[in-house]
Design an enzyme around this catalytic site. Structure first.
Site, PDB file in Angstrom:
ATOM      1  N   TYR A 217       0.783  -1.207  -0.151  1.00 32.04           N
ATOM      2  CA  TYR A 217       0.071  -0.110  -0.064  1.00 32.04           C
ATOM      3  C   TYR A 217       0.822   0.974   0.038  1.00 32.04           C
ATOM      4  CZ  TYR A 217      -3.942   3.069   1.543  1.00 32.04           C
ATOM      5  OH  TYR A 217      -4.858   3.764   1.478  1.00 32.04           O
TER       6      TYR A 217
ATOM      7  N   LYS B 125      -1.010  -1.162  -4.072  1.00 35.53           N
ATOM      8  CA  LYS B 125      -2.245  -0.252  -4.118  1.00 35.53           C
ATOM      9  C   LYS B 125      -1.758   1.192  -4.418  1.00 35.53           C
ATOM     10  CE  LYS B 125      -6.175   1.819  -1.793  1.00 35.53           C
ATOM     11  NZ  LYS B 125      -6.926   1.809  -0.497  1.00 35.53           N
TER      12      LYS B 125
END
Length: 331
Positions: free
Chosen positions: A160, A188
Site C-alpha cells: 500500500y 495499491k
C-alpha cells in the site's frame, strides 16, 4: 509451553505456507475496502457489514478488503478487527471472492505479528500492507522490511503506497524492486496524482506484479496506463459502474470509458471532499444501507452539505450499464 514457543511455531508454519503461495492470486478488477458500520450505540454493526459485502459482490466487485483505511482500522480494538475479519471471511468463502485484509505497522516486528494472525482465516487471499508509516525509512529499509515480511507471511502481500499518509515517497525504481520480491503480488498505488514516476512504473511492471489504482478519482487514467483494477472506497456506491469502467478500458471502448471515467471521478471527488470515510458513511446511511453515519474520533461525521453533494453526483451518473446507485438487498 512458553508464549515465544507458540510464536515460533506460528512463524515456522507461515514460512512453510509462504513457499506454497508462490506468486499468489491474480489481482484484477474492482475491490471494495469496506467501511466499518457502527450501531447507534457505537458497536460494530455486523449484519450491515455482511450485507455491504454481499451487495458489492452482487454488483460485480472482484473482491473485498477488510481493515483498510476506509474501515477506520486504527480506531478498532483487536476483538473488533477479528470480528470484522471473520465476517468478511465467511462472505468470501460463500461467494468464492478474494478477501484482502489490511495488516502492517511502522515497525517490522509488529507488522510480522499482524500478518501471522491472518493464518487463523484460511479464506484470506492477500494482505494489504502499508509502506512503514511515520518512521520514514530509506528505500533500502522499505525493501528490507518487505523482504522480511514475505518470509513469514501466510499470504501474498499487496504493497500500500500512500505517501500522503505514510510520509514516505517511493519512486518507480523502489516500487519495482518491491514488486520483484517473491510473495509481493501487487501495489495499491495512491500517490495523490499521476506523474513521471507513475508513468515509469506502469511502463515497467515486474512480471506477476499488479498495479491497482488507489486514488479513486484517478481510476480511469490508471486503467488507461495498464492498471489491473482498483481498490476504491467510492465503489461502495454505483459498484457496477466502476466494474463497467474497468471492462470498457479492457475491451478498448475508449469513448465509453472516458465519459464514464469523468462521471465517476466527479463522484469520487465528492466522496473525498471531507476525510474518508465520513462522506461515504453519510451517503450509505442516507441510502439505508448502514444504521448510523457515525465515525470514531478523531474523525467527525460529514457535513450535510458534503453528503448532499455526493448524493447529487451519484444521481447524475450516466444511466448506461448495470446501475447500483441504490443497494440490492441480499437474501
Amino acid at each position: 509451553m512458553h508464549q515465544d514457543t507458540f510464536q515460533d511455531i506460528a512463524r515456522d508454519d507461515a514460512r512453510a505456507a509462504a513457499h506454497d503461495v508462490a506468486r499468489g492470486p491474480a489481482l484484477g478488477g474492482i475491490h471494495v475496502p469496506l467501511v466499518t458500520p457502527f450501531t447507534p450505540a457505537g458497536d460494530v454493526a455486523v449484519e450491515a457489514l455482511e450485507a455491504l459485502a454481499h451487495e458489492v459482490l452482487d454488483a460485480g466487485a472482484a473482491g473485498i478488503v477488510a481493515l483498510g483505511t476506509t474501515a477506520e482500522s486504527a480506531s478498532l480494538d483487536e476483538a473488533e478487527r477479528d470480528l470484522i475479519t471473520g465476517v468478511c471471511a465467511r462472505v468470501c468463502r460463500e461467494r468464492g471472492a478474494l478477501l484482502t485484509v489490511g495488516a502492517g505497522a511502522s515497525a517490522t516486528r509488529a507488522a510480522e505479528a499482524a500478518l501471522l494472525r491472518l493464518a487463523r482465516w484460511p479464506e484470506v487471499g492477500a494482505a494489504l500492507v502499508t509502506v512503514p508509516p511515520f518512521v520514514r525509512p530509506s528505500a533500502a529499509g522499505v525493501l528490507a522490511h518487505f523482504g522480511r515480511l514475505v518470509e513469514v507471511s501466510p499470504v501474498p502481500l499487496v504493497v500500500y503506497h500512500v505517501p500522503y499518509r505514510t510520509g514516505q515517497w517511493l519512486d518507480a525504481a523502489a516500487l519495482a524492486a518491491l514488486g520483484s520480491l517473491p510473495g509481493v503480488v501487487g501495489v495499491k498505488y495512491a500517490s495523490g496524482g499521476i506523474d513521471q514516476d507513475t508513468v515509469e512504473l506502469m511502463g515497467a511492471l515486474p512480471a506477476g506484479f499488479a498495479a491497482l489504482a488507489g486514488d479513486d478519482a484517478y481510476l480511469s487514467p490508471m486503467l488507461a496506463l495498464g492498471a489491473a483494477g482498483g481498490i476504491l472506497a467510492s465503489a461502495h456506491l454505483a459498484t457496477g459502474r466502476f466494474v463497467e469502467l474497468a471492462a470498457a478500458w479492457e475491451t478498448g471502448d475508449v469513448a465509453r470509458a472516458r465519459a464514464l471515467g469523468h462521471a465517476l471521478a466527479r463522484l469520487s471527488s465528492a466522496v473525498f471532499a471531507e476525510p474518508n470515510p465520513t462522506v461515504l458513511k453519510g451517503v450509505l446511511h442516507a441510502q439505508g444501507r448502514i444504521p448510523s453515519p457515525d465515525v470514531r474520533l478523531p474523525l467527525l461525521s460529514a457535513s450535510d452539505a458534503a453528503v448532499d453533494a455526493a448524493l447529487r453526483a451519484l444521481a447524475e451518473l450516466p444511466a448506461s450499464g448495470p446501475e447500483v446507485a441504490g443497494a440490492p438487498t441480499h437474501p
